[in-house]
Design a protein around this motif. Structure first.
Motif, PDB file in Angstrom:
ATOM      1  N   CYS A  94       0.831  -1.203   0.000  1.00 45.52           N
ATOM      2  CA  CYS A  94       0.000   0.000   0.000  1.00 45.52           C
ATOM      3  C   CYS A  94       0.868   1.256   0.000  1.00 45.52           C
ATOM      4  CB  CYS A  94      -0.927  -0.023   1.214  1.00 45.52           C
ATOM      5  SG  CYS A  94      -2.071   1.370   1.299  1.00 45.52           S
ATOM      6  N   ARG A  95       1.849   1.296   0.881  1.00 43.91           N
ATOM      7  CA  ARG A  95       2.712   2.483   0.955  1.00 43.91           C
ATOM      8  C   ARG A  95       3.537   2.663  -0.310  1.00 43.91           C
ATOM      9  NH1 ARG A  95       5.173   2.231   7.131  1.00 43.91           N
ATOM     10  NH2 ARG A  95       3.186   2.521   8.237  1.00 43.91           N
ATOM     11  N   ALA A  96       3.880   1.561  -0.964  1.00 45.93           N
ATOM     12  CA  ALA A  96       4.645   1.640  -2.213  1.00 45.93           C
ATOM     13  C   ALA A  96       3.756   1.923  -3.413  1.00 45.93           C
ATOM     14  CB  ALA A  96       5.415   0.344  -2.438  1.00 45.93           C
ATOM     15  N   LYS A  97       2.455   2.058  -3.156  1.00 47.91           N
ATOM     16  CA  LYS A  97       1.463   2.367  -4.190  1.00 47.91           C
ATOM     17  C   LYS A  97       1.305   1.245  -5.224  1.00 47.91           C
ATOM     18  CE  LYS A  97       1.563   7.404  -3.820  1.00 47.91           C
ATOM     19  NZ  LYS A  97       2.021   7.389  -2.422  1.00 47.91           N
ATOM     20  N   VAL A  98       1.646   0.038  -4.818  1.00 45.19           N
ATOM     21  CA  VAL A  98       1.352  -1.122  -5.651  1.00 45.19           C
ATOM     22  C   VAL A  98      -0.135  -1.434  -5.540  1.00 45.19           C
ATOM     23  CG1 VAL A  98       1.804  -3.584  -6.006  1.00 45.19           C
ATOM     24  CG2 VAL A  98       3.683  -2.037  -5.402  1.00 45.19           C
ATOM     25  N   ASN A  99      -0.692  -1.310  -4.327  1.00 44.09           N
ATOM     26  CA  ASN A  99      -2.124  -1.460  -4.079  1.00 44.09           C
ATOM     27  C   ASN A  99      -2.680  -0.161  -3.522  1.00 44.09           C
ATOM     28  OD1 ASN A  99      -2.122  -4.151  -4.878  1.00 44.09           O
ATOM     29  ND2 ASN A  99      -1.815  -4.921  -2.803  1.00 44.09           N
ATOM     30  N   THR A 100      -3.950   0.076  -3.738  1.00 45.55           N
ATOM     31  CA  THR A 100      -4.605   1.259  -3.190  1.00 45.55           C
ATOM     32  C   THR A 100      -4.993   0.999  -1.733  1.00 45.55           C
ATOM     33  OG1 THR A 100      -6.830   0.522  -3.798  1.00 45.55           O
ATOM     34  CG2 THR A 100      -5.574   1.756  -5.471  1.00 45.55           C
ATOM     35  N   PRO A 101      -5.234   2.053  -0.957  1.00 46.31           N
ATOM     36  CA  PRO A 101      -5.729   1.855   0.414  1.00 46.31           C
ATOM     37  C   PRO A 101      -6.995   1.003   0.461  1.00 46.31           C
ATOM     38  CG  PRO A 101      -4.984   4.103   0.157  1.00 46.31           C
ATOM     39  CD  PRO A 101      -4.921   3.482  -1.211  1.00 46.31           C
ATOM     40  N   LYS A 102      -7.898   1.189  -0.504  1.00 43.28           N
ATOM     41  CA  LYS A 102      -9.128   0.389  -0.544  1.00 43.28           C
ATOM     42  C   LYS A 102      -8.799  -1.085  -0.751  1.00 43.28           C
ATOM     43  CE  LYS A 102     -13.649   0.258  -2.884  1.00 43.28           C
ATOM     44  NZ  LYS A 102     -13.679  -1.143  -3.332  1.00 43.28           N
ATOM     45  N   GLU A 103      -7.896  -1.378  -1.686  1.00 46.61           N
ATOM     46  CA  GLU A 103      -7.505  -2.772  -1.926  1.00 46.61           C
ATOM     47  C   GLU A 103      -6.867  -3.380  -0.692  1.00 46.61           C
ATOM     48  OE1 GLU A 103      -6.417  -3.093  -6.663  1.00 46.61           O
ATOM     49  OE2 GLU A 103      -5.054  -1.961  -5.367  1.00 46.61           O
ATOM     50  N   TYR A 104      -6.024  -2.599  -0.031  1.00 48.25           N
ATOM     51  CA  TYR A 104      -5.352  -3.118   1.157  1.00 48.25           C
ATOM     52  C   TYR A 104      -6.356  -3.403   2.272  1.00 48.25           C
ATOM     53  CZ  TYR A 104      -2.842  -3.168   5.558  1.00 48.25           C
ATOM     54  OH  TYR A 104      -2.392  -3.509   6.822  1.00 48.25           O
ATOM     55  N   VAL A 105      -7.198  -2.440   2.572  1.00 45.23           N
ATOM     56  CA  VAL A 105      -8.127  -2.588   3.702  1.00 45.23           C
ATOM     57  C   VAL A 105      -9.124  -3.712   3.445  1.00 45.23           C
ATOM     58  CG1 VAL A 105     -10.007  -1.460   4.943  1.00 45.23           C
ATOM     59  CG2 VAL A 105      -7.865  -0.231   4.533  1.00 45.23           C
ATOM     60  N   GLU A 106      -9.732  -3.734   2.277  1.00 42.99           N
ATOM     61  CA  GLU A 106     -10.697  -4.792   1.995  1.00 42.99           C
ATOM     62  C   GLU A 106     -10.017  -6.156   1.895  1.00 42.99           C
ATOM     63  OE1 GLU A 106     -13.138  -3.742  -1.324  1.00 42.99           O
ATOM     64  OE2 GLU A 106     -14.031  -2.011  -0.289  1.00 42.99           O
ATOM     65  N   GLY A 107      -8.739  -6.158   1.529  1.00 39.20           N
ATOM     66  CA  GLY A 107      -7.995  -7.413   1.458  1.00 39.20           C
ATOM     67  C   GLY A 107      -7.681  -8.014   2.818  1.00 39.20           C
ATOM     68  N   LEU A 108      -7.880  -7.254   3.885  1.00 34.54           N
ATOM     69  CA  LEU A 108      -7.654  -7.777   5.234  1.00 34.54           C
ATOM     70  C   LEU A 108      -8.698  -8.807   5.637  1.00 34.54           C
ATOM     71  CD1 LEU A 108      -6.845  -4.426   7.093  1.00 34.54           C
ATOM     72  CD2 LEU A 108      -5.199  -6.230   6.559  1.00 34.54           C
ATOM     73  N   SER A 109      -9.853  -8.779   4.989  1.00 35.29           N
ATOM     74  CA  SER A 109     -11.000  -9.580   5.443  1.00 35.29           C
ATOM     75  C   SER A 109     -10.704 -11.078   5.470  1.00 35.29           C
ATOM     76  CB  SER A 109     -12.215  -9.312   4.545  1.00 35.29           C
ATOM     77  OG  SER A 109     -12.625  -7.971   4.649  1.00 35.29           O
ATOM     78  N   GLY A 110     -10.049 -11.593   4.431  1.00 35.99           N
ATOM     79  CA  GLY A 110      -9.824 -13.032   4.356  1.00 35.99           C
ATOM     80  C   GLY A 110      -9.005 -13.547   5.525  1.00 35.99           C
ATOM     81  N   THR A 111      -7.880 -12.895   5.796  1.00 33.27           N
ATOM     82  CA  THR A 111      -7.023 -13.322   6.904  1.00 33.27           C
ATOM     83  C   THR A 111      -7.721 -13.103   8.235  1.00 33.27           C
ATOM     84  OG1 THR A 111      -5.073 -12.744   5.609  1.00 33.27           O
ATOM     85  CG2 THR A 111      -4.764 -13.009   7.973  1.00 33.27           C
TER      86      THR A 111
END
Length: 590
Positions: free
Chosen positions: A330-347
């Protein structure tokens, strides 16, 4: 390795200390064979014991590499044959030598990942413990290895080993040698300089130069953001760090950290999903250059090549590294904040909906690595109900600790930098209690004691509702949807439950188990998992009748459905300005 010891070893090497030498060639690569010779001069003992490692740096289970070694012969300095006696499954004794023991043997290798070796016409992908015999009594000697590359295949060598000349490389001792994976292939190479050190990326793939350019830009951004967490890069030996990436259809997906390099393998090419799918492993493994390679658990120092390695700190060493994997993207701008936050759900759901928390804390889960970290066994386990990966568990706890610290105007980055100053730069190995003491030093004794009591030594769930709210994130459940609690796959007989049902789920409570074949729901036939899920959600009743087969006999049970336990994590568009500012500070590039 202690820096002073490393310097002394290099000095000893430069003073022409006795050196063990290896030569490996690949004439029969199409049949996955390597021919290996080694020479051990000035042997002082009457008999020399030669062994193959039973495990590999970064792994915690046994792998028994010796099974792929054969045609072993030994000679003395004059070429006379020596007796080779097998003394246990992993070792040979060679006696009556004249002070020199020369050996030759063949190796079969056909798994390209972070643990094993693979030899074929595309490359020689070498993990040293899976490739080379060694003499434990000579472990402090320097080593030289000559790679007989296939010039007809345009092979080159990429490794963290020190280049001597041509394709001959050296290591200061056995430990460093076994910790130095090597990729020999027609790879592409890019590099950049940062603070006087070279970061190399050797990429074995079938893609284009443009794809590599794009990927390498992401790698550079990740390196910069991870360096910013700790305030500096480690002092890499020989001032070089090497990514050994092999994205080829013949390898197995993996990543494995080493002192000054990492292995990255995946079947996906950059053009076939790998651009997005493989970059997370880059972020994870490079973070290990600090956390685990130098900020190192005491139980892994030194690493034991003769048996399984166990530590209770993997929730921190692997888990916190996993937390930073997503955050760095996220910080490296490979993923957006939205992608990062919503991606937390699975784990998040995997951890906090697991019945295993009833049995084990994060420390206890770390102890299970010997049995789950690429370990093999033939008897079934109950991992669905008794194990949560320390990668995932530690990742979600790292998130909780970071957000908890940020409520105190502190942060996990500064805590990791403190661990680096105390245990990484000094290379003094730590124990679990040292992490707690360091957290007390950083955030206060009460805070540290409560966090470790509740979440490290026990399995209490942090108050994520409030923690997420503090950074403008919502946490919710859709309890109106029904939950059954079994994983199904289609077969000719019906829908088979293909793994253990989860303790506490409706299916578990109804007595359904792995291997059962579901025939119908409330007398309606079901033939696909999708059809089954639709019927569950559209059920008019909380109780459904299930007909199933077990061991060829038809049975019937009643399943009392429950509300769906799955959490949903999303950015809160109505968050307060304070929460939005805190989220920005958390997720933005440094």
């Amino acid at each position: 390795m202690n820096k002073i010891l490393f310097a002394l070893l290099l000095l000893g090497f430069s003073l022409n200390a006795q050196t063990n030498t290896y030569h490996i060639s690949f004439e029969n690569a199409e049949h996955h064979e390597a021919q290996i010779t080694a020479s051990f001069p000035q042997v002082k003992s009457n008999s020399l014991i030669l062994s193959m490692s039973r495990t590999s740096p970064g792994r915690y289970a046994l792998h028994e590499f010796v099974k792929n070694v054969y045609d072993l012969k030994a000679t003395n300095s004059k070429g006379a044959a020596l007796e080779v006696k097998r003394i246990d499954p992993y070792s040979w004794e060679i006696s009556d030598h004249d002070g020199t023991v020369n050996i030759e043997y063949k190796l079969f290798a056909n798994r390209g990942d972070g643990t094993y070796s693979q030899i074929d016409e595309t490359h020689a992908h070498l993990n040293m413990p899976a490739t080379f015999m060694f003499a434990e009594e000579l472990k402090h000697r320097p080593i030289k290895v000559h790679f007989g590359v296939r010039k007809d295949l345009n092979w080159k060598v990429a490794t963290q080993l020190k280049l001597e000349s041509g394709t001959t490389y050296s290591a200061p001792d056995l430990y460093y040698f076994l910790d130095s994976p090597t990729e020999i292939s027609d790879f592409d190479l890019k590099e950049f300089e940062t603070n006087g050190q070279t970061i190399q990326f050797a990429l074995h793939h079938k893609g284009t130069e443009e794809e590599f350019d794009q990927y390498f830009d992401q790698v550079k951004s990740i390196v910069e953001q991870e360096e910013a967490v700790y305030g500096e890069l480690p002092d890499f030996d020989f001032d070089k760090y090497t990514f050994l990436a092999c994205y080829m259809p013949n390898v197995s997906g993996d990543g494995m950290e080493h002192r000054n390099s990492t292995i990255l393998t995946d079947k996906e090419s950059l053009s076939d999903g790998g651009m997005k799918g493989n970059i997370g492993t880059v972020a994870h493994e490079f973070f290990h250059a600090w956390n685990v390679e130098r900020i190192r658990p005491a139980e892994l120092e030194p690493f034991d090549f003769s048996g399984a390695n166990m530590t209770g700190s993997l929730w921190f060493a692997e888990g916190f590294t996993s937390y930073y994997t997503g955050l760095m993207l996220c910080r490296a701008k490979v993923n957006t904040p939205k992608e990062y936050v919503e991606g937390l759900s699975g784990t998040f759901n995997y951890v906090w909906n697991s019945p295993a928390l009833e049995y084990y804390s994060p420390v206890d889960m770390s102890y299970q690595a010997t049995f789950v970290d690429a370990a093999t066994s033939v008897d079934p386990t109950n991992w669905e109900n008794t194990f949560v990966s320390y990668y995932s568990y530690g990742s979600i706890l790292g998130l909780a600790l970071d957000l908890s610290l940020r409520e105190k105007e502190l942060n996990l980055d500064d805590f990791m930098e403190l661990m680096w100053e105390k245990y990484g730069k000094t290379e003094v190995a730590y124990k679990v209690e040292d992490i707690e003491k360091s957290l007390a030093e950083y955030a206060g004794e009460q805070f540290a004691a409560e966090f470790f009591r509740d979440h490290i030594y026990n399995s209490k769930m942090p108050n994520y509702q409030e923690l997420f709210k503090s950074v403008g994130i919502s946490l919710s459940r859709d309890a109106d949807k029904f939950h059954f609690g079994a994983d199904l796959t289609k077969t000719d007989e019906g829908l088979r439950i293909y793994r253990n049902t989860f303790k506490g789920s409706p299916a578990y409570a109804a007595g359904l188990d792995s291997g059962d074949i579901i025939i119908s729901l409330s007398d309606k036939l079901v033939t696909t998992p999708e059809e089954f899920a639709e019927q569950i959600q559209n059920s008019d009743y909380e109780t459904v009748k299930v007909k199933f087969k077990r061991f060829g006999e038809e049975k019937e049970t009643k399943v009392i459905l429950k509300g769906n336990p799955t959490y949903s994590i999303k950015l809160d568009e109505n968050a307060s300005e304070k929460a939005l500012q805190r989220r920005k500070k958390w997720l933005e590039a440094k």
